[in-house]
Design a protein around this motif. Structure first.
Motif, mmCIF file in Angstrom:
data_model
loop_
_atom_site.group_PDB
_atom_site.id
_atom_site.type_symbol
_atom_site.label_atom_id
_atom_site.label_comp_id
_atom_site.label_asym_id
_atom_site.label_seq_id
_atom_site.Cartn_x
_atom_site.Cartn_y
_atom_site.Cartn_z
ATOM 1 N N PRO A 1 -20.133 -19.407 -1.125
ATOM 2 C CA PRO A 1 -21.392 -18.672 -0.936
ATOM 3 C C PRO A 1 -21.234 -17.568 0.086
ATOM 4 N N VAL A 2 -21.880 -16.449 -0.178
ATOM 5 C CA VAL A 2 -21.829 -15.310 0.725
ATOM 6 C C VAL A 2 -23.092 -15.313 1.561
ATOM 7 N N LEU A 3 -22.937 -15.446 2.847
ATOM 8 C CA LEU A 3 -24.081 -15.480 3.739
ATOM 9 C C LEU A 3 -24.035 -14.272 4.651
ATOM 10 N N GLU B 1 -28.900 -22.116 -11.372
ATOM 11 C CA GLU B 1 -29.117 -23.315 -10.565
ATOM 12 C C GLU B 1 -28.084 -23.418 -9.447
ATOM 13 N N CYS B 2 -26.848 -22.997 -9.739
ATOM 14 C CA CYS B 2 -25.814 -23.002 -8.705
ATOM 15 C C CYS B 2 -26.157 -22.004 -7.608
ATOM 16 N N TYR B 3 -26.642 -20.831 -8.017
ATOM 17 C CA TYR B 3 -27.070 -19.824 -7.032
ATOM 18 C C TYR B 3 -28.221 -20.350 -6.181
ATOM 19 N N TRP C 1 -25.968 -9.100 -2.883
ATOM 20 C CA TRP C 1 -25.729 -9.000 -4.320
ATOM 21 C C TRP C 1 -24.554 -8.089 -4.643
ATOM 22 N N ASN C 2 -24.248 -7.130 -3.775
ATOM 23 C CA ASN C 2 -23.083 -6.270 -4.010
ATOM 24 C C ASN C 2 -21.778 -7.045 -3.910
ATOM 25 N N SER C 3 -21.782 -8.128 -3.136
ATOM 26 C CA SER C 3 -20.573 -8.943 -2.986
ATOM 27 C C SER C 3 -20.812 -10.374 -3.450
ATOM 28 N N SER C 4 -21.805 -10.557 -4.289
ATOM 29 C CA SER C 4 -22.178 -11.899 -4.724
ATOM 30 C C SER C 4 -21.152 -12.486 -5.689
ATOM 31 N N PRO C 5 -20.944 -13.805 -5.637
ATOM 32 C CA PRO C 5 -20.048 -14.460 -6.596
ATOM 33 C C PRO C 5 -20.709 -14.707 -7.949
ATOM 34 N N TYR C 6 -21.883 -14.116 -8.175
ATOM 35 C CA TYR C 6 -22.595 -14.295 -9.441
ATOM 36 C C TYR C 6 -22.821 -12.944 -10.105
ATOM 37 N N PRO C 7 -21.756 -12.306 -10.590
ATOM 38 C CA PRO C 7 -21.903 -10.961 -11.180
ATOM 39 C C PRO C 7 -22.773 -10.944 -12.425
ATOM 40 N N THR C 8 -22.873 -12.079 -13.123
ATOM 41 C CA THR C 8 -23.674 -12.098 -14.351
ATOM 42 C C THR C 8 -25.169 -11.985 -14.068
ATOM 43 N N LEU C 9 -25.566 -12.208 -12.827
ATOM 44 C CA LEU C 9 -26.989 -12.128 -12.485
ATOM 45 C C LEU C 9 -27.393 -10.748 -11.990
#
Length: 204
Positions: free
Chosen positions: A78-80, A121-123, A139-147
């Motif tokens: 997770p990116v915090l 749900e993981c996000y 969101w620019n460095s998020s591990p969820y690019p599909t979102l």
């Protein structure tokens, strides 16, 4: 005066209650990493997830979903975003900031809909960001690019100048030649009354 305030309060609650069930607004709340599902009911969360998944599936007709990116997002860290919040008096925001939430997640989807739902749900299971964090950096460095396509849709402010133009027009009518010395505080009250008196069905 008290009766008028109570009536206005009740009417505003009735109007705002409709917004709580609006799928687009629920989706925007879920995609804001500072809030996510903290203030939403389980039913509202389901509505928001369905809205986001439906939008992403519609987008996939033009640009297929990258399933490798979806699967990899489940194991990403997770990116915090760190923030410096000075503790002040106890308030609603203090309670919000002191409980970031977050639980482990496991993404084992098969079909596209299941994969997208489990990605969301993981996000949502990650700890929330601090309230003054930069959500766009997240969101620019998020591990969820599909979102990200959903983020661009639901977290973008629609460009419009109509409300501000209406406000200036109404203010121009209030500041007439015979009321050119009207105090700003009184003008603000008149504008507020002008826009909200219609809630009572008052015809003037």
């Amino acid at each position: 005066m008290t009766m008028t305030k109570n009536r206005l309060y009740e009417t505003m609650n009735q109007r705002m209650s409709l917004l709580k069930e609006h799928p687009s607004l629920i989706a925007a709340t879920l995609l804001d990493p500072r809030f996510k599902s903290k203030y939403l009911t389980p039913n509202a969360v389901d509505i928001g997830i369905t809205e986001i998944v439906s939008f992403l599936i519609r987008c996939s007709s033009d640009s297929p979903v990258n399933r490798n990116a979806i699967h990899s997002s489940s194991s990403a860290e997770p990116v915090l975003v760190e923030s410096n919040i000075q503790k002040q008096d106890e308030s609603l925001w203090d309670t919000h900031d002191d409980n970031p939430g977050g639980t482990p997640c496991d993404n084992n989807g098969y079909d596209e809909t299941s994969i997208l739902k489990q990605t969301i749900e993981c996000y949502l299971s990650e700890p929330r960001l601090q309230r003054n964090a930069d959500i766009f950096s997240y969101w620019n460095s998020s591990p969820y690019p599909t979102l990200r396509k959903a983020v661009l849709k639901y977290l973008s402010a629609p460009p419009t100048s109509i409300p501000s133009e209406q406000m200036f027009s109404a203010a121009g009518q209030i500041y007439a030649d015979r009321r050119s010395n009207l105090l700003g505080e009184n003008a603000e009250k008149l504008l507020f009354s002008s826009y909200n008196i219609r809630l009572f069905g008052y015809v003037y």
